[in-house]
Enzyme design. Structure first.
Site, mmCIF file in Angstrom:
data_model
loop_
_atom_site.group_PDB
_atom_site.id
_atom_site.type_symbol
_atom_site.label_atom_id
_atom_site.label_comp_id
_atom_site.label_asym_id
_atom_site.label_seq_id
_atom_site.Cartn_x
_atom_site.Cartn_y
_atom_site.Cartn_z
ATOM 1 N N ARG A 64 18.235 39.198 -13.206
ATOM 2 C CA ARG A 64 19.282 38.198 -13.007
ATOM 3 C C ARG A 64 19.396 37.359 -14.275
ATOM 4 N NH1 ARG A 64 20.935 40.934 -9.576
ATOM 5 N NH2 ARG A 64 21.270 40.482 -7.368
ATOM 6 N N HIS A 98 26.833 44.167 -15.793
ATOM 7 C CA HIS A 98 26.051 44.163 -14.538
ATOM 8 C C HIS A 98 26.273 45.465 -13.767
ATOM 9 C CE1 HIS A 98 24.073 41.439 -11.270
ATOM 10 N NE2 HIS A 98 23.647 42.686 -11.206
ATOM 11 N N GLU A 146 27.274 34.404 -15.453
ATOM 12 C CA GLU A 146 28.083 35.568 -15.127
ATOM 13 C C GLU A 146 29.346 35.213 -14.336
ATOM 14 O OE1 GLU A 146 25.198 38.688 -14.308
ATOM 15 O OE2 GLU A 146 26.707 39.518 -12.943
HETATM 16 C C1 GLV Z 1 22.158 44.152 -8.336
HETATM 17 O O1 GLV Z 1 22.096 43.336 -9.214
HETATM 18 C C2 GLV Z 1 21.452 44.065 -7.113
HETATM 19 O O2 GLV Z 1 20.760 43.063 -6.855
HETATM 20 O O3 GLV Z 1 21.570 45.020 -6.315
#
Ligand code: GLV
Ligand code: GLV
Length: 324
Positions: free
Chosen positions: A235, A282, A264
């Site tokens: 993250r 991402h 983000e």
């Molecule tokens: C992606 O970032 C997830 O947490 O699945």
């Protein structure tokens, strides 16, 4: 019963839901605002949401009928678990199905940064390649180097195990001893300052919470080797982005590969101007197979939850205390 899905996900998941419930899906190809989610949630029993949806107290408490939240992600820092638990609403995530896929993206980024793949592609494509040269686009070797894993859970472990063919020395930071890594790789559990100082490649695999927020900031970046490569597929807020800009600009480290960002989808303009970083949108779990499995997993959790059963991937099982 009625279920709201905050954005179109692969059909196999939607089909499972349609067999059991009345299903409404966000009609737009964009994330909904919090107000829009609250509006759509009216009269719904189940909410299938994304990591980009802020499922906070206002959203959860806006609908008294709400009895199940299935997050289409392994990370669930976007959901206020305490509020959901107080309301006795089970929350589920999608672990397992995306473990290898995410670990593979971390490796793709690691190699791309180490061997300057994106920069080299631009260089070659633009016609600047005038022939083999001894000093052209020099990168970093990977084999036999030290790999530092921060967060040795499912994804961190899968990522580390994939280093086998590269004969690396593996260090990890975690609250728990990881027997798989110790036995299979001879990995060593160390503290963060030691890992930062010793590792050639550092990859983040922690969940975002108070203890991991800005875990990598100026002090930590300064501890790393000048040749170090930092990878983040966890993250964004785990890294202090401004500190990373400074570290990359002033070459405290060799480079970084990011799939996630502190604010983000905003990304600092300074970061975007740098050559020694590779930026992904991402998309670490983004393969056709995995996104489909995430959809069916989220749907199966929703179905169990709305039947009053414990969802297979429930993250707040305390909701069922007394019923077990
Ligand atoms: C992606 O970032 C997830 O947490 O699945
Ligand atoms: C490189 O192409 C070499 O032959 O060393």
């Amino acid at each position: 019963m009625k279920v709201f899905v905050t954005r179109k996900i692969p059909e196999p998941g939607l089909n499972l839901l349609r067999k059991e419930f009345e299903v409404e899906i966000n009609p737009y190809d964009r994330a909904l605002s919090k107000e829009e989610i609250i509006g759509e949630l009216k009269g719904k029993d189940g909410l299938l949401c994304l990591l980009t949806d802020p499922i906070d107290e206002d959203v959860i408490n806006s609908e008294p009928k709400l009895k199940m939240i299935a997050n289409y992600a392994v990370g669930y820092d976007n959901v206020d678990i305490k509020v959901a638990t107080d309301r006795k609403i089970p929350v589920s995530n999608t672990p397992g199905v995306l473990t290898d896929t995410t670990a593979e993206m971390a490796w793709a980024l690691l190699f791309s940064v180490a061997r300057r793949i994106v920069e080299s592609d631009e260089f070659t494509r633009s016609g600047r390649f005038k022939g083999w040269a001894p000093m052209l686009m020099l990168g970093q070797d990977v084999s036999k180097k030290t790999l530092g894993i921060i967060g040795a859970g499912r994804i961190g472990t899968a990522f580390a195990l994939k280093s086998k063919g590269f004969n690396m020395n593996v260090l990890y930071v975690d609250n728990r001893l990881n027997e798989t890594l110790e036995n299979e790789l001879g990995a060593k559990k160390v503290d963060l300052p030691f890992l930062l100082k010793e590792s050639d490649f550092i990859s983040l695999h922690v969940a975002l919470n108070k203890s991991t927020y800005h875990m990598i900031s100026e002090k930590e970046l300064k501890r790393m080797k000048k040749s170090a490569v930092l990878i983040n597929t966890s993250r964004g807020p785990v890294i202090n982005e401004q500190a990373l800009v400074k570290a990359l600009k002033e070459k405290w480290i060799f480079g970084a590969g990011l799939d996630v960002y502190e604010h983000e989808p905003e990304i600092s303009d300074e970061l975007k101007k740098l050559d020694n970083i590779i930026l992904q949108p991402h998309s670490a779990s983004g393969t056709i197979e995995t996104r489909t499995k995430m959809a069916t997993t989220a749907a199966e959790n929703m179905i169990a939850g709305l039947k009053g059963e414990i969802p297979p991937n429930c993250v707040n099982t305390e909701v069922f205390k007394g019923k077990l």
